[in-house]
Design an enzyme around this catalytic site. Structure first.
Site, mmCIF file in Angstrom:
data_model
loop_
_atom_site.group_PDB
_atom_site.id
_atom_site.type_symbol
_atom_site.label_atom_id
_atom_site.label_comp_id
_atom_site.label_asym_id
_atom_site.label_seq_id
_atom_site.Cartn_x
_atom_site.Cartn_y
_atom_site.Cartn_z
ATOM 1 N N PRO A 2 0.820 -1.217 0.000
ATOM 2 C CA PRO A 2 0.000 0.000 0.000
ATOM 3 C C PRO A 2 0.857 1.272 0.000
ATOM 4 O O PRO A 2 1.662 1.479 0.881
ATOM 5 C CB PRO A 2 -0.803 -0.107 1.301
ATOM 6 C CG PRO A 2 -0.607 -1.495 1.796
ATOM 7 C CD PRO A 2 0.702 -1.956 1.245
ATOM 8 N N GLU A 3 0.679 2.099 -1.008
ATOM 9 C CA GLU A 3 1.330 3.406 -1.034
ATOM 10 C C GLU A 3 0.215 4.445 -1.132
ATOM 11 O O GLU A 3 -0.959 4.096 -1.019
ATOM 12 C CB GLU A 3 2.315 3.470 -2.199
ATOM 13 C CG GLU A 3 3.255 2.272 -2.151
ATOM 14 C CD GLU A 3 4.633 2.501 -2.741
ATOM 15 O OE1 GLU A 3 4.962 3.637 -3.094
ATOM 16 O OE2 GLU A 3 5.381 1.512 -2.828
ATOM 17 N N LYS A 51 -0.386 8.094 3.619
ATOM 18 C CA LYS A 51 -0.713 6.673 3.704
ATOM 19 C C LYS A 51 -1.646 6.369 4.891
ATOM 20 O O LYS A 51 -1.828 5.221 5.256
ATOM 21 C CB LYS A 51 0.584 5.861 3.788
ATOM 22 C CG LYS A 51 1.421 6.046 2.509
ATOM 23 C CD LYS A 51 2.477 5.005 2.339
ATOM 24 C CE LYS A 51 3.717 5.308 3.118
ATOM 25 N NZ LYS A 51 4.740 4.274 2.980
ATOM 26 N N ARG A 247 14.547 -1.869 3.700
ATOM 27 C CA ARG A 247 13.652 -2.163 2.577
ATOM 28 C C ARG A 247 14.507 -2.431 1.335
ATOM 29 O O ARG A 247 15.605 -1.884 1.213
ATOM 30 C CB ARG A 247 12.707 -0.983 2.343
ATOM 31 C CG ARG A 247 11.589 -0.959 3.376
ATOM 32 C CD ARG A 247 10.760 0.285 3.279
ATOM 33 N NE ARG A 247 11.407 1.393 3.985
ATOM 34 C CZ ARG A 247 10.758 2.420 4.508
ATOM 35 N NH1 ARG A 247 9.467 2.488 4.410
ATOM 36 N NH2 ARG A 247 11.410 3.381 5.123
#
Ligand SMILES: [Zn+2]
Length: 262
Positions: A2-3, A51, A247
């Site tokens: 999800p962005e 977000k 990440r």
């Protein structure tokens, strides 16, 4: 993952399902709010902020949720079987006569006064998909720390809100710099921001995220998810290494200039 675009689309779906309706069922399955009763509250609006999702109710209450890595909200018709994941992963249920919104694996479920929303989202930089997107302010915040690696700076929601790791990687590729390039050395930062806004806008109502203009399932991104495969621009093998809190970064050592590990 999800962005900002996913969150925008989720807010639109929740708003369409819930806004203007009273809750006939509500259940927050987190210890802090397990006894909160939202039944009979009117849902006023569902608003994305970067977000974060803000679901506002009458009586001055807001439900703040965040999807992080793999949370999601799913909307079901009454009588429809819920199929967003096992029951123990459900963190929130908001039901009206006709529809039920079920929040799965939400790492943040917080009930607060609408007047206090800033406590949850006040730290965010300009929102790429917000009505008040301010590129100059985002640029100013990024430029304030010129030594910081650009991949990490783009991910910091205090600089600008809405970019996750997919876009951070794709934007670095499009700018021709590695994610470890100091912000101060990225001469096209204004164009990076314009591109970011354009991409999130283009993808905000799409089910599949495309950054290349090519909808073919195998060619939707330049580098993200393509580690060790050939660069679609030059054929060089794409490299991968952790960046920004571990990440994955993926980059083309030929098309992208700048520092890189190893
Ligand atoms: Zn390349």
């Amino acid at each position: 993952m999800p962005e900002g675009d996913t969150v925008y689309r989720t807010a639109a779906q929740l708003r369409e399902a819930l806004a203007g309706h009273r809750l006939t069922a509500a259940d927050l399955r987190v210890p802090a709010h397990a006894t909160a009763d939202l039944t009979d509250r009117l849902v006023l609006d569902v608003v994305p902020r970067g977000k974060h999702l803000l679901t506002r109710f009458d009586g001055g209450l807001t439900l703040h949720t965040h999807l992080r890595m793999d949370g999601r909200w799913a909307v079901f018709r009454s009588g429809e079987k819920w199929h967003g994941g096992p029951a123990h992963q459900i963190r929130a249920v908001l039901g009206t006569v006709e529809r039920t919104a079920v929040g799965y694996r939400l790492p943040v479920v917080e009930l607060l006064r609408t007047a206090d929303e800033d406590r949850a989202v006040g730290h965010l930089g300009p929102d790429l998909l917000g009505p008040d997107w301010d590129a100059a302010e985002a640029l100013r915040r990024l430029a304030a720390d010129p030594a910081r690696p650009v991949g990490e700076a783009l991910l910091d929601q205090r600089n600008l809100a809405g970019i996750g790791n997919v876009y951070a990687n794709e934007l670095c590729f499009m700018a021709g710099v590695t994610p470890w390039t100091p912000v101060g050395e990225v001469t096209v930062l204004d164009r990076v921001l314009a591109k970011a806004q354009h991409l999130l806008e283009a993808n905000k109502l799409r089910a599949e995220r495309i950054t290349t203009r090519d909808p073919h399932p195998d060619r939707r991104t330049w580098v993200y998810g393509r580690a060790r495969r050939p660069c679609s621009r030059c054929g060089t093998r794409l490299r991968t290494a952790p960046h920004a809190e571990d990440r994955p970064a993926v980059w083309c050592p030929h098309c992208q200039r700048g520092p890189a590990p190893g």
